[in-house]
Write a protein that holds these residues in place. Structure first.
Motif, mmCIF file in Angstrom:
data_model
loop_
_atom_site.group_PDB
_atom_site.id
_atom_site.type_symbol
_atom_site.label_atom_id
_atom_site.label_comp_id
_atom_site.label_asym_id
_atom_site.label_seq_id
_atom_site.Cartn_x
_atom_site.Cartn_y
_atom_site.Cartn_z
ATOM 1 N N UNK A 179 52.769 54.612 43.417
ATOM 2 C CA UNK A 179 51.429 54.168 43.788
ATOM 3 C C UNK A 179 51.524 53.152 44.921
ATOM 4 N N UNK A 180 50.511 53.091 45.780
ATOM 5 C CA UNK A 180 50.569 52.165 46.922
ATOM 6 C C UNK A 180 50.503 50.709 46.465
ATOM 7 N N UNK A 181 50.898 49.830 47.356
ATOM 8 C CA UNK A 181 50.945 48.409 47.015
ATOM 9 C C UNK A 181 49.582 47.863 46.611
ATOM 10 N N UNK A 182 48.499 48.407 47.164
ATOM 11 C CA UNK A 182 47.163 47.904 46.861
ATOM 12 C C UNK A 182 46.776 48.146 45.404
ATOM 13 N N UNK A 183 47.503 49.021 44.683
ATOM 14 C CA UNK A 183 47.198 49.289 43.280
ATOM 15 C C UNK A 183 48.179 48.633 42.317
ATOM 16 N N UNK A 184 49.142 47.882 42.816
ATOM 17 C CA UNK A 184 50.138 47.297 41.911
ATOM 18 C C UNK A 184 49.530 46.257 40.978
ATOM 19 N N UNK A 185 48.528 45.540 41.428
ATOM 20 C CA UNK A 185 47.868 44.591 40.541
ATOM 21 C C UNK A 185 47.205 45.287 39.366
ATOM 22 N N UNK A 186 46.623 46.473 39.609
ATOM 23 C CA UNK A 186 46.015 47.259 38.541
ATOM 24 C C UNK A 186 47.087 47.749 37.576
ATOM 25 N N UNK A 187 48.220 48.214 38.140
ATOM 26 C CA UNK A 187 49.341 48.672 37.309
ATOM 27 C C UNK A 187 49.814 47.550 36.390
ATOM 28 N N UNK A 188 49.998 46.367 36.954
ATOM 29 C CA UNK A 188 50.529 45.252 36.163
ATOM 30 C C UNK A 188 49.527 44.767 35.124
#
Length: 320
Positions: free
Chosen positions: A138-147
């Motif tokens: 997933x792109x970096x802009x979605x890593x906060x959602x992942x975490x």
């Protein structure tokens, strides 16, 4: 207005710190072919396939948020680099990757010690492990959602490695739509580069080989799991590498011999693996391929001369 509200609801900040508790090491890791070669006496390698849904604007993300247009665009651009499109399927791609097989009764990572520590932490630990808890697909802009989603999961495991507040021992890793931690950025970039190399050096050719029996049939692609993996022998991957050059063939043969000894050890152990029958099937395919290698069946298929591709594969495998 709705999409703006969703964007504002995204996690503001996430803090992370690994305490080496081993609680996330609950499955065999994805590992590149060079990593499997390096750990040939510990990890039984296999080929796995997974169906990956393409993201569209408005789709639900982890945590109940909705995907924005840029989320979908960046996710699908990344998927085009790492995954394989299939004939007649425009909603999903297929992810081909190598990994370690479930070779113990617990089904966890073969490199996990009894106390939860990693036995290969300082010995070429698989790159995918360095990325945890991020998701390189997933792109970096979605890593906060992942975490944010994984923060709840880690609590279920009894781990305190993720928080949305400043906490002793944790560092700021994401802020709004940015990954701000340099180590995390490096790990994500390294894993994506690794996956792109896997696709270049064997993935595209293996996808072509699997096409007539699997990937060219939408109804068969539809049966591939999204939240699990379809496991095949690693032989198609090894065969692509073996025909590259005599040096590559020799390395593949060494790997096959080391794996045969590991198969014997695992299948002969008092505690049966989680899926012993599937492991026996993989072992039979592996041994048949080894016999073909030893008989010289691949020697006539080597690429002519020292081609640029052959040199690149040899460098990738650390043979030069």
């Amino acid at each position: 207005m709705v999409m703006r509200a969703v964007a504002q609801a995204r996690p503001e900040r996430t803090f992370h710190g690994c305490h080496a508790c081993g609680k996330c090491c609950n499955s065999p890791p994805q590992a590149s072919l060079p990593e499997l070669f390096h750990h040939e006496r510990r990890f039984l390698g296999c080929l796995s396939l997974q169906r990956v849904r393409r993201l569209r604007k408005g789709d639900l993300l982890e945590g109940g948020l909705r995907a924005l247009g840029d989320d979908a665009r960046e996710t699908n651009e990344l998927a085009a680099r790492l995954f394989h499109a299939t004939n007649g399927v425009d909603t999903h791609d297929v992810f081909l990757f190598t990994r370690a097989f479930e070779s113990n009764a617990a089904g966890d990572c073969p490199a996990r010690d009894d106390d939860g520590t990693c036995l290969v932490h300082d010995d070429r630990k698989p790159t995918v492990c360095r990325v945890v808890p991020f998701d390189a697909a997933l792109p970096n802009r979605l890593q906060g959602v992942v975490l944010a989603a994984r923060r709840h999961q880690s609590r279920d495991w009894g781990s305190d490695c993720l928080s949305d507040r400043p906490t002793t021992g944790l560092r700021l890793v994401t802020e709004r739509l940015r990954v701000v931690d340099e180590d995390a950025l490096e790990a994500l970039d390294t894993r994506r580069r690794q996956l792109a190399e896997e696709r270049t050096f064997w993935g595209d050719e293996v996808a072509r080989l699997l096409g007539p029996d699997l990937l060219d049939h939408p109804e068969r692609v539809a049966r591939l799991p999204e939240n699990g993996t379809f496991v095949l022998s690693i032989v198609p991957v090894l065969s692509v590498i073996a025909v590259t050059s005599p040096l590559c063939e020799a390395r593949v043969l060494d790997y096959v011999r080391a794996q045969a000894r590991l198969y014997d050890a695992v299948l002969g152990a008092p505690s049966a693996p989680r899926d012993a029958e599937q492991l026996r099937r993989l072992a039979r395919a592996h041994r048949a391929f080894g016999h073909a290698l030893e008989s010289g069946a691949f020697a006539s298929s080597h690429e002519a001369g020292a081609s640029p591709r052959a040199r690149a594969v040899e460098n990738w495998l650390g043979l030069r």
